[in-house]
Every structure is written in structure tokens, then in C-alpha cells.
Design a protein around this motif. Sequence first.
Motif, PDB file in Angstrom:
ATOM      1  N   MET A   1     -14.631 -12.045  -0.741  1.00 14.02           N
ATOM      2  CA  MET A   1     -13.239 -11.581  -0.842  1.00 14.02           C
ATOM      3  C   MET A   1     -13.051 -10.603  -2.006  1.00 14.02           C
ATOM      4  O   MET A   1     -12.357  -9.594  -1.816  1.00 14.02           O
ATOM      5  CB  MET A   1     -12.328 -12.803  -0.980  1.00 14.02           C
TER       6      MET A   1
ATOM      7  N   GLU B   1     -12.667 -17.143   8.107  1.00 14.46           N
ATOM      8  CA  GLU B   1     -12.171 -18.035   7.059  1.00 14.46           C
ATOM      9  C   GLU B   1     -11.131 -17.367   6.175  1.00 14.46           C
ATOM     10  O   GLU B   1     -10.344 -18.053   5.521  1.00 14.46           O
ATOM     11  CB  GLU B   1     -13.334 -18.503   6.176  1.00 14.46           C
ATOM     12  N   ILE B   2     -11.150 -16.036   6.117  1.00 11.60           N
ATOM     13  CA  ILE B   2     -10.237 -15.351   5.207  1.00 11.60           C
ATOM     14  C   ILE B   2      -9.404 -14.287   5.908  1.00 11.60           C
ATOM     15  O   ILE B   2      -8.935 -13.328   5.282  1.00 11.60           O
ATOM     16  CB  ILE B   2     -11.011 -14.740   4.008  1.00 11.60           C
TER      17      ILE B   2
ATOM     18  N   PHE C   1      -6.270 -14.406   7.227  1.00 13.12           N
ATOM     19  CA  PHE C   1      -4.900 -14.290   6.728  1.00 13.12           C
ATOM     20  C   PHE C   1      -4.854 -13.731   5.297  1.00 13.12           C
ATOM     21  O   PHE C   1      -4.089 -12.792   5.028  1.00 13.12           O
ATOM     22  CB  PHE C   1      -4.172 -15.637   6.828  1.00 13.12           C
ATOM     23  N   PRO C   2      -5.674 -14.265   4.366  1.00 17.52           N
ATOM     24  CA  PRO C   2      -5.631 -13.677   3.020  1.00 17.52           C
ATOM     25  C   PRO C   2      -5.909 -12.173   2.997  1.00 17.52           C
ATOM     26  O   PRO C   2      -5.287 -11.441   2.228  1.00 17.52           O
ATOM     27  CB  PRO C   2      -6.708 -14.455   2.256  1.00 17.52           C
TER      28      PRO C   2
ATOM     29  N   MET D   1      -2.841 -10.348   4.238  1.00 19.43           N
ATOM     30  CA  MET D   1      -1.805 -10.442   3.206  1.00 19.43           C
ATOM     31  C   MET D   1      -2.014  -9.391   2.115  1.00 19.43           C
ATOM     32  O   MET D   1      -1.059  -8.929   1.499  1.00 19.43           O
ATOM     33  CB  MET D   1      -1.886 -11.853   2.616  1.00 19.43           C
ATOM     34  N   MET D   2      -3.284  -9.067   1.879  1.00 14.78           N
ATOM     35  CA  MET D   2      -3.595  -8.119   0.808  1.00 14.78           C
ATOM     36  C   MET D   2      -3.641  -6.669   1.306  1.00 14.78           C
ATOM     37  O   MET D   2      -3.934  -5.766   0.531  1.00 14.78           O
ATOM     38  CB  MET D   2      -4.937  -8.486   0.173  1.00 14.78           C
TER      39      MET D   2
ATOM     40  N   PHE E   1       4.478 -16.472   7.315  1.00 13.29           N
ATOM     41  CA  PHE E   1       3.283 -16.774   6.539  1.00 13.29           C
ATOM     42  C   PHE E   1       2.924 -18.259   6.561  1.00 13.29           C
ATOM     43  O   PHE E   1       1.752 -18.619   6.427  1.00 13.29           O
ATOM     44  CB  PHE E   1       3.452 -16.296   5.095  1.00 13.29           C
TER      45      PHE E   1
ATOM     46  N   ARG F   1      -0.805 -19.650   7.389  1.00 14.02           N
ATOM     47  CA  ARG F   1      -1.581 -20.538   6.522  1.00 14.02           C
ATOM     48  C   ARG F   1      -2.038 -21.779   7.300  1.00 14.02           C
ATOM     49  O   ARG F   1      -3.189 -22.204   7.195  1.00 14.02           O
ATOM     50  CB  ARG F   1      -0.746 -20.947   5.314  1.00 14.02           C
TER      51      ARG F   1
ATOM     52  N   GLN G   1      -4.742 -20.711   9.675  1.00 12.12           N
ATOM     53  CA  GLN G   1      -5.927 -20.322   8.908  1.00 12.12           C
ATOM     54  C   GLN G   1      -6.734 -21.558   8.494  1.00 12.12           C
ATOM     55  O   GLN G   1      -7.948 -21.607   8.671  1.00 12.12           O
ATOM     56  CB  GLN G   1      -5.501 -19.528   7.666  1.00 12.12           C
ATOM     57  N   LEU G   2      -6.061 -22.553   7.953  1.00 12.53           N
ATOM     58  CA  LEU G   2      -6.781 -23.751   7.506  1.00 12.53           C
ATOM     59  C   LEU G   2      -7.401 -24.470   8.692  1.00 12.53           C
ATOM     60  O   LEU G   2      -8.511 -24.988   8.606  1.00 12.53           O
ATOM     61  CB  LEU G   2      -5.840 -24.684   6.731  1.00 12.53           C
ATOM     62  N   LYS G   3      -6.692 -24.480   9.799  1.00 13.86           N
ATOM     63  CA  LYS G   3      -7.233 -25.188  10.954  1.00 13.86           C
ATOM     64  C   LYS G   3      -8.405 -24.441  11.588  1.00 13.86           C
ATOM     65  O   LYS G   3      -9.300 -25.063  12.153  1.00 13.86           O
ATOM     66  CB  LYS G   3      -6.119 -25.445  11.964  1.00 13.86           C
TER      67      LYS G   3
ATOM     68  N   LEU H   1     -10.685 -23.237  10.024  1.00 11.63           N
ATOM     69  CA  LEU H   1     -11.872 -23.658   9.273  1.00 11.63           C
ATOM     70  C   LEU H   1     -12.641 -24.736  10.032  1.00 11.63           C
ATOM     71  O   LEU H   1     -13.871 -24.736  10.058  1.00 11.63           O
ATOM     72  CB  LEU H   1     -11.483 -24.199   7.892  1.00 11.63           C
TER      73      LEU H   1
END
Lengths: 336, 336, 336, 336
Positions: free
Chosen positions: A169, A194-195, A197-198, A201-202, A231, A235, A238-240, A242
Motif C-alpha cells: 500500500m 484486500e485493499i 476500498f482503501p 478512498m485514496m 463507505f 468497509r 472489504q473485511l468480509k 478477506l
Amino acid sequence: MSPIQGVYCPNIVPYNADRSINEAELERMTEWLVEKGISGLYPNGSTGEFIRLSFEERLRVVEIMARANRGRVPILAGAAEANIDLVLEAARRYADLGCRAISVTGPYYYKVKPESVEYYFREIAAKSPIDVVLYNIPQFSNEITVESVQRLALDCPRIVGIKDSSRDMPRFLNTLHAVKPQRPDFAVLVGCEEILFPTLMMGGDGGTIATSGVVPEVVMRLYKSFLKGDFDTCRDIQLKLLDIINVMLQAGNFPDGFRSGVELRGFKTGEPRQPLGPTDGKTVEQAREVIACLLADCGFSEAARYCRRHQGARTGPKTFNRLDVESIVREVIRDL
Amino acid sequence: MSPIQGVYCPNIVPYNADRSINEAELERMTEWLVEKGISGLYPNGSTGEFIRLSFEERLRVVEIMARANRGRVPILAGAAEANIDLVLEAARRYADLGCRAISVTGPYYYKVKPESVEYYFREIAAKSPIDVVLYNIPQFSNEITVESVQRLALDCPRIVGIKDSSRDMPRFLNTLHAVKPQRPDFAVLVGCEEILFPTLMMGGDGGTIATSGVVPEVVMRLYKSFLKGDFDTCRDIQLKLLDIINVMLQAGNFPDGFRSGVELRGFKTGEPRQPLGPTDGKTVEQAREVIACLLADCGFSEAARYCRRHQGARTGPKTFNRLDVESIVREVIRDL
Amino acid sequence: MSPIQGVYCPNIVPYNADRSINEAELERMTEWLVEKGISGLYPNGSTGEFIRLSFEERLRVVEIMARANRGRVPILAGAAEANIDLVLEAARRYADLGCRAISVTGPYYYKVKPESVEYYFREIAAKSPIDVVLYNIPQFSNEITVESVQRLALDCPRIVGIKDSSRDMPRFLNTLHAVKPQRPDFAVLVGCEEILFPTLMMGGDGGTIATSGVVPEVVMRLYKSFLKGDFDTCRDIQLKLLDIINVMLQAGNFPDGFRSGVELRGFKTGEPRQPLGPTDGKTVEQAREVIACLLADCGFSEAARYCRRHQGARTGPKTFNRLDVESIVREVIRDL
Amino acid sequence: MSPIQGVYCPNIVPYNADRSINEAELERMTEWLVEKGISGLYPNGSTGEFIRLSFEERLRVVEIMARANRGRVPILAGAAEANIDLVLEAARRYADLGCRAISVTGPYYYKVKPESVEYYFREIAAKSPIDVVLYNIPQFSNEITVESVQRLALDCPRIVGIKDSSRDMPRFLNTLHAVKPQRPDFAVLVGCEEILFPTLMMGGDGGTIATSGVVPEVVMRLYKSFLKGDFDTCRDIQLKLLDIINVMLQAGNFPDGFRSGVELRGFKTGEPRQPLGPTDGKTVEQAREVIACLLADCGFSEAARYCRRHQGARTGPKTFNRLDVESIVREVIRDL
């Protein structure tokens, strides 16, 4: 030209019992992915085992998928060939098939010095008849440094983006920061669910997301939720995600887990090209059951009959409970 | 069948200005290597850039070299293809051309689990029409563990040896110790000239030695000195080989240094398939001059005119002084 | 000053049940090692867990061993302290205790740039009241490059040698080649028993060999055979040493296997400072039995009662059969 | 007990000309950090060079800072000592000084098996008189796996959080996902400023952020903007923080760049404990000027006079332009 953005699906390749390509099933899978609302197709990615196909097979995969797609979504075609001349030959073929761009990894096998990696892409960019997306995957091929990406973005209009599968990241953000101010149209895509959404967001533009070949509805829901500014949903999904990616990465050899997932969605995936030892084969069996339960909990009924509940597994079936999966499917279908 | 032993030369591939294979020069180089007394030929090794050739080009390289060889020395043909079926197709072709065996790396690009790597070779061994040499080069492809080598040696008569390019001497000795007591005919070859003499001393069978494509006389002198029990000469040559290999490894991208060395021996090597950035290109130029001086000091007159003396360089031209090179050349020629 | 050569023993530290140092046992072990004919002592090496001791404990270990040694063999004292000032304080203490030299690793924990690593040693060399041996162990601390070793050897008379535990034979030979022509007295020692004989054969000066704390008779036999030019015995012992070191490296965490070996030779080693999880603890138990059998086969009767024969183990008890161990012991004792 | 959240500052240690600790300056720096609004203090982190201090110096650092803090903000005290008994001794001292918790890395130097790493923390947790934060920094010490973190969080109430400096965002998210559902109070902190905002967005609790020792106003602005839901400001500051951290990471050896930054804010930082070679020293000089310009652009007037404008540098001084720095400072001060 349409900008490269959203979620591209690096699909697996289904085989027959003799390990030849199952063309009918590849066509059916393409149709299914487009119907599920994927932003773009991405044949010959790492998930597509480009390295285990012959040159002719890679051309054939793109041909079949382009035909099945019928121009509905853009195609990013992997063209990481053995040398520049073969990359360019593939580029010409993929241009003729109407692909949006080619994607090319850094040279693989040998260690190549960073500057020479950059000049590899400079020559490709100068001669390609079609746009080029850099594919950074330093686990498997020579890294394309952020400094090289920045220079290539400034100097080479043919290079229109990067797909970064480094799982790094900080590197992703440094790429964004180095490129976007001077070339906002340069697509910065992530190749690591895994990333997703982050990175969105950026300021990232999307991703090439292997799980989108298994649960396109879920991944597209994340992306569409982001576009709406929801958002919290991003989130949660995103976590799910994983749970799904973790299980698939642990099964056998890459991309055996993804092949299992696709099979549980109703496709024949056939014999793997990389044989599995007996112990490694068992990890695929075990992962398959966990994936089945995860899919069942997502509401994908095809998978439900393969789900036998396990106790105490960390990536167990309960993790998807709070996600209202039916609404996902409904929404995705409505959006089509 | 003849056992696999001695020094096999993993030759570079000469190209034309358009980066196609320079077939005439490849033929001439093959003739030269055989005349210089090399134990065996080894086309399509890592030095031979197999990964940058097409499948058809790899077949063509072996065809040309087999024809030029005219059966004089055994040929170990690299057959690290994209998948098992292609490995076997290459094996059939190389068998028809009279090659002694094929050499196959562990699968490359992806990380494959150790057991699955072993089963990859089990399947190849079961179906190959020709003997197989394992090629362990964990820098670039999946490692074949010592435990797997031991099991494969015991279970698969088709597998007749290993070429270990890991540069890992403890691993080399563990391989010897694990395999030789039960299968003394299994060839354990080193792919790293820095430790050729130590491995011979410990019971190794020889090596695939890239510098033997540049200074076959010197490497063969080391090997023949070992066979005569002249360990002092072995040690002297071994240490001096370090100068040559060190310079060649520092030049540009692998195998650019070897290409420079071959050029200094009088062959056209042409344009590299992996382009060089300008700074990287300069390292090739600089290395070329040092190599020229090293070769000149070895008595190889072709190279002398490119040698301009440098001051203070660590791998400078003086290091070969005490080696009576003329006597090497004389002796090698006498042995032919 | 005496040159640093032969086999130095990097001994383990015995603890009590409360994990404090068992000083009596440390003294007894020192006496035993000297009696067995070891060339030199090497407290506070990696096997001596210097990093798990306090500064005061490290000083105490050297004090106890120096007293027990009574000047019979040279002592190389590990002084890899937290910063230069503490290295120098330790150096002064070890000088007062009559040690031959200190040994210092590259800085650990952080990544330090190669030139700064070199300047770390330049400052130590300029201020140390006692000779300094470089300790290269890039697995655990910053590498000291061959180029730095060469410059330090030329510029710093205080630096009298290097102990290379990199397990990298090409690097070892490059060090020899870079240093010996201009400074033949500079000791180049290997810290990896797997390659002791090959390094001696190439001009190395000996080694710091952890297995010499468990089977000093065997390791000294190898070294003495080398001095006599009996290379066949060297090779036989070298290969058989692999069995011992392999088992010890697999047991628990480093140096648990060495602690087990020492215990089987009749010493109390106590509780390890690094706790073992239950599964990891089992690997120590299993290794202990294999080590016991290996030791029993070497004729070391203390260990025989712990040996229960296992079937089919690769590093099983039969591997030492052809080595006439009684003759080893007899010869070593005669040489004392 | 107060939860561990927000931005903790892992401060550097200022030295005198003789490399002893500059206690007066350390005290003044502590006062400054607390006044600038930092959430907590974090002495003896990696930035604090704990590994280059003696045990007594580490205790002294915490003593000085605790006294200067006067209970205003919580203190997380680094206690990565040589062995468990020393960790516990430090823990007792830091408890007496009123620290909130200790932070402990996995064992360093040797490779320790994952299960044994976990048992190392189990024993510390069972005996510590004060809360414990796991410190995962696999670049320098043994990794604490996500599975171990999950088990430790469930089994050990004394362990109240993890500081993850792995720079690995997928790992960070897997930790969150594995721990938070069952133990929501377990603090998951990031030790990598490049991804502070993304981790907060995903549910992280804050971070130990080395740049907060140089630009506490900027880092706290990011954190406070997040608490207010002002994600656009978070993203802008996050991207701009990259310029600062990138330059500081490139200067000399870690943490030389941070020491330069602190000096530019008006503190004497003295001689580094790790000496710098001449070339490495120049990189510090160059970085210092770039940092000065970055700080000047942020409105930190102390640094302005050291800023000489450079042309064309990627991490040049213009990157901070759009950030209204005065408003940051004003807002931070108002919040105090």
C-alpha cells in the motif's frame, strides 16, 4: 478512448480432462462475468495462468473472450510475452480483436536492472499499436520502480496506467502521488482485493480483482457503494472479502483456490496444468468446503450443497452473516 | 548410456541486428566449443536465455547445435517449457536429435508448493522418452528441495542427475550425501563456477559452467587437473576464475557479460533481447574492457586489442599473471 | 601474536532452572573442550546466545572461561555490543583477561548502509586495545561486504581476520582472493561446518564450528587430517558432519539442538532463555533421540542410553557406520 | 484504564558530542511534543534506537520523559529487552513510573519459530505488572503472526493491543478482522505513516508515527480531521506526508533523517551512535535541505533558513503548497 477504471476480472482458464483449454466453458464464463456487471475483462493475467499457456493459446483465449464479449465491456489483454517482439505481435493481434489495452509485466525469470526494465517498457510503448498498462508484480517478475512509473507516465502517452499487484500500500500511494498531479488520466489500479476500498478512498481508479471471477456480485457491490459514497458498506464488504481471498490463497498452488471457487459457481474447470502432490491436493479439498460455505452464506445457491459446516475455523462460514447478500444481487442486477 | 560428467557449456545465443537468432554464428560457436574440448553442450540453459526465446526458437537452437556437433559430445538440452505437455513435446524432439538428456527447472513465475514441484517432475519422468536432469535454480524458479531430489532419485530411473545453480554449497553437499550412497550413478553437477573445484573435491561429477563458453581452455584445464589429482593447479585456476565470473556478472543484465566475453573471443553476438538503459549499457562497456584484459592475460590474443589498462581496479588485469596460460592452451590441445 | 587458525569452539551457555547462568557447568565445559584439543575458545558467539545475555553476563561468561582455560588456548571473545562505546568497554575487559581478540558482528536490527558498516569497524579498529575479528553473519546482522573487508584488511592492522557465517562459499572464496594476496596473515575463518573441509582446501585458516562443542573429537579429526594431507578422511568426516548439524539445526529454535547435543555429552544445560511452544518442544525431543544415536555411533558412550533406533529416517543412526570412531578418539587423545 | 488510541510519538533520542544522551534536550523535546498535542509518548521505539542504548540508558530515557510529561499523556514504553526476565524488570520500572503499557517486539537476531514467538509473549503477559502491546516489525525481529495475535488477544487480558510496523496493509486488515469482533477494545495501531488514514478508515485505532516527532501539528491534524469525518483533508495530508517520510527514510541510516528533521525544528540532536561513512553522510546533508524546504512550506519557520530551493527534485518543496498550514497550526493549538 474510455478511461480504464472500475473492476476488471482476471479470469481463470477452464481446462478439459486432458488439460487443453475448455473453450466452450471459457465462453460461457465470459458471458456470465459480463452479465454480472463486471467493469472489464482481463484475460491472460496471473490468475489466467498466462505463463502455463503457449503463445498460441494466449491468443486463442483473448479471441474467444472478445467474441463472447461482443464489445460490451473493455478488455485489458495480458501480453507478457517472452521478448519485446512477441509482446508487439500479441499487441497487434489484440488490437485487431478490439481490446482496450495490453497489460505487460516486468521481465520475469532473470533479475533485470531497474533502468533496463524501464527501457523495456519504453520500447514497447514506442511501438505498440494499442495502449499499454504496466503490470507490477514484484513477487514474480522484475519490479517497475515508482520512479520508472513516473517517468514512463510523463514520457509515453501510450502507457495509460499501472496495475499494481505488489500488495504494498505505501508503494501504491507513492505511485498515485508521483503520477496523478501531472497526469490525472493515468489509471492506477490495484491487483490485491484486500485493499481495494482503501485504494479507492485514496484516489485509485479501481482494480484487477481475482475474487471478482468468483463473486462478481460482491466485488461490484463494493465498487458501486464507493461511487455512492457509502463507505460503511465498503468497509463491511472489504473485511468480509478477506475471508474469501484468504481461503483461496491457501488452497494448493495459485490459482487452484480460484478455480475451486469458480467451479462452485457452476463451471467446469477441469484438470490443473500444475499437478498437485497428494498433501497439496488435500488442501484444495479442504479449502473447497470452506469456500462453499462462504458462498452459501453469500446467497449463491449453486455452492450450498457442497457446504458442510466446520467448527471453530477462523475463516468459517459465519463471517458473512451481516451482509445482506440478496440485496447485493438485486442491486447489481438492477444496475445492469 | 554414458554418464553425465565433466564440464557442460551453457552457451549464449548470438543474435542478429534485428534480434533474430544468428544461426551461422551459433553453428560456428558450437564447432569452436567442441574443438576446445568441452565435455558436453548445454543449449537452452539460463545463459542461453531460453526464457527470451519462443518455443520454436528453442527447438531450432538445439537442432542447429546438434547438427554442428555431429555426435562428438553429449548434449544436455534445456526443456523448461510452459507446462508438462510442452516439456514432453520438446523431450521427444530432443530425443530425435540424439540428445543425451533434457534439463528442466522447477516451475517458474508462481510460487509452487514443494510437494507439487516434486510431482511435476514425477510426471515428466514417467512420460519422457529421454533422460531427465533436474535443474535447481531457486533464484529464478521454484526450488527442488533436497528431500524431493532424494525421493526422485530413488523412485525415477529416468531422472539421472541434478544441476544445482543455487550457489549454496551446503545444499550441494547435502544433495551428494542424500543421493550418492543409494544411487552412485546419479550425476550431481554444479552450476556455479565459483565452487567447481570444491564440489569436485567433495565428490561432485562436474558442472554446467557459463564461463566455459568464454574460456573453455581454462575451465577444462581445471577439470583435467582435478582428474590428475593436481589440486594446487585446481585451486589456482579456481581463484582466478573468480575474476572472470565477477566481472561478467556485474555487466548489464545477465547474460550481457557472457555475451561480451564471447564477442571478445571472436564471435558476433548482436543485439541483446533485453534492452539496456544508458547507465546499464555503460556497465557493459566498462566490464568489456576488464574482460578484455583478463582474456589478454590468459593469452587469448583475440581480446588483446580491446584491453586498455585500468589502474587500481580490484578485478584488474594483473590477477592472471602467475597462471602460465600458454601451457594451458598447449595442454588442452594435446588432450584433444 | 599467535595467528588465529584452527577450530575455535563457539560454546553454548548452560543455564540453571531459573535461567541464570550455570557457572560451575560453564567452567566444567570449558575444561572439557580444552582437554579434547580444541584450537581455541569462542565465548559470546551466536551459539553462545550473546544477544540473550545482559552486558554484565557476557563479561562474566568470558571471565569464567578465561579462568578455566588458564592460558592454554587462545580466546576469541564475542563483543557485539549495542554501540561502539560498549564494544570498546568490552574489548578493554577482554584484553585484561588475556583474550587473543574480540569478534564483532555488523550492527544488527536496523538496516545500515554498507559504507557505514565499514566505518563502524574503522572506528572500533582505531580504538580497540586488542585485535579485532570481523564477524559476518548476514542472516542476523548487516553484511560486511567483501569490498569493505578488503579495505579494512589493508587499512587496519588491528583487524586480523574474518569469521564468515554467511554459508556462502562463493563469498568466502572471493574474500580469500581479495585479501590474502596483500595480507596473507589475515585469518579467513568459516562459521559453517558444512563447508569446513572445502574452505580449508581453498586456503582458509579454519573455522568457528558450533558442532565442535558437541563432538570436538570429530571436528578436530577433520582438521588434523587436513593438516596431514589426508583428504579422503576429510571428505568422509565432512559428509558425516552433515548428519549431526542437520539434526541440530532442525531442533526447536537455534541453538536448542546444540544444547541437546551438549547435554548428551554429559552436561546440564538447563532451561532455555527463549521459551519453546509445545510443538516446537517436541521437535527438540525428537531431535534429541536422533542426536543420541548419532553420538552413540560415534562411540560417545554417554549418549548411548538415550538412543532408541528409528526406522527410515534420512538422518538416521547408520550414517556414521563406516567411520572408525574409536580410532578418532584414540588419535585425538594421542595428539594432546 | 484509558484505551490506547490516537497518535503516539516514537521520539528520537538526542545525544551529546560524546554520544551520551542529552538529557536536557530530551526533556525539552518531551515538553514540546506534549504541547503540540500528541496523543501519547512512545520512548524506546525503533526510532528511539532502543537497540543502541544500554539497558540502563533505556530506563533513564523513560524516567526523563515520564517526569517531563507530568502525567499529561499516556506513555507506551518500549521494553524489547534481551530476554524475558529483563523485559519483566523493565516492565516493573515502567509501571512504577506510571506508564500506560509496555511495547515488546518479537525476539530479534535469531530466527525463532512462530509458536515459540507466541509463547514468549504468553510468558510476558502472564508475569507483567503492566499492560503489554505487541510490536510487530518483521523487517527487524521475528514476526508475530496474525494467528498468534488472535490467540494472544483472546487468551491474555494483559495484552491490550498491537503496533504493526510491517508496512503490510493486507496484514493489518487481517489483524483487525481477526481480533476486533471478539475483542473490540484491543488496540490495532499502525507503525507506518504512509497508511495512517487508510488504516483509520478501516477501523484502526491510530498509530505510532515517527514523523509526528518532526511535524506533530500535521500528523495530529490528519488524526483530528478523521475524527471529524473530514476525509478529503485526511487524504490531502496523507499524500503530503509521503514527501516528508520518503525524504527522511532516504537519509543516511535509520533514523538519521528523523534526527535531521527534529534538528530543523530547533533541537540539538548531536552525534549519531551509528557512524556514517562519507558518502552516506552526504545523503544526510542533501536530505536535510529537502526536509528544510518541506518544513518551511508547512509554515515551520525554524526550518526556513536551511531551505535552499532545488530544481526538479521529485520530493521537492512545492508539494505542500495547497495545504493551508497556518490553519493547521491554529486549529491544533485551539484544540489543546
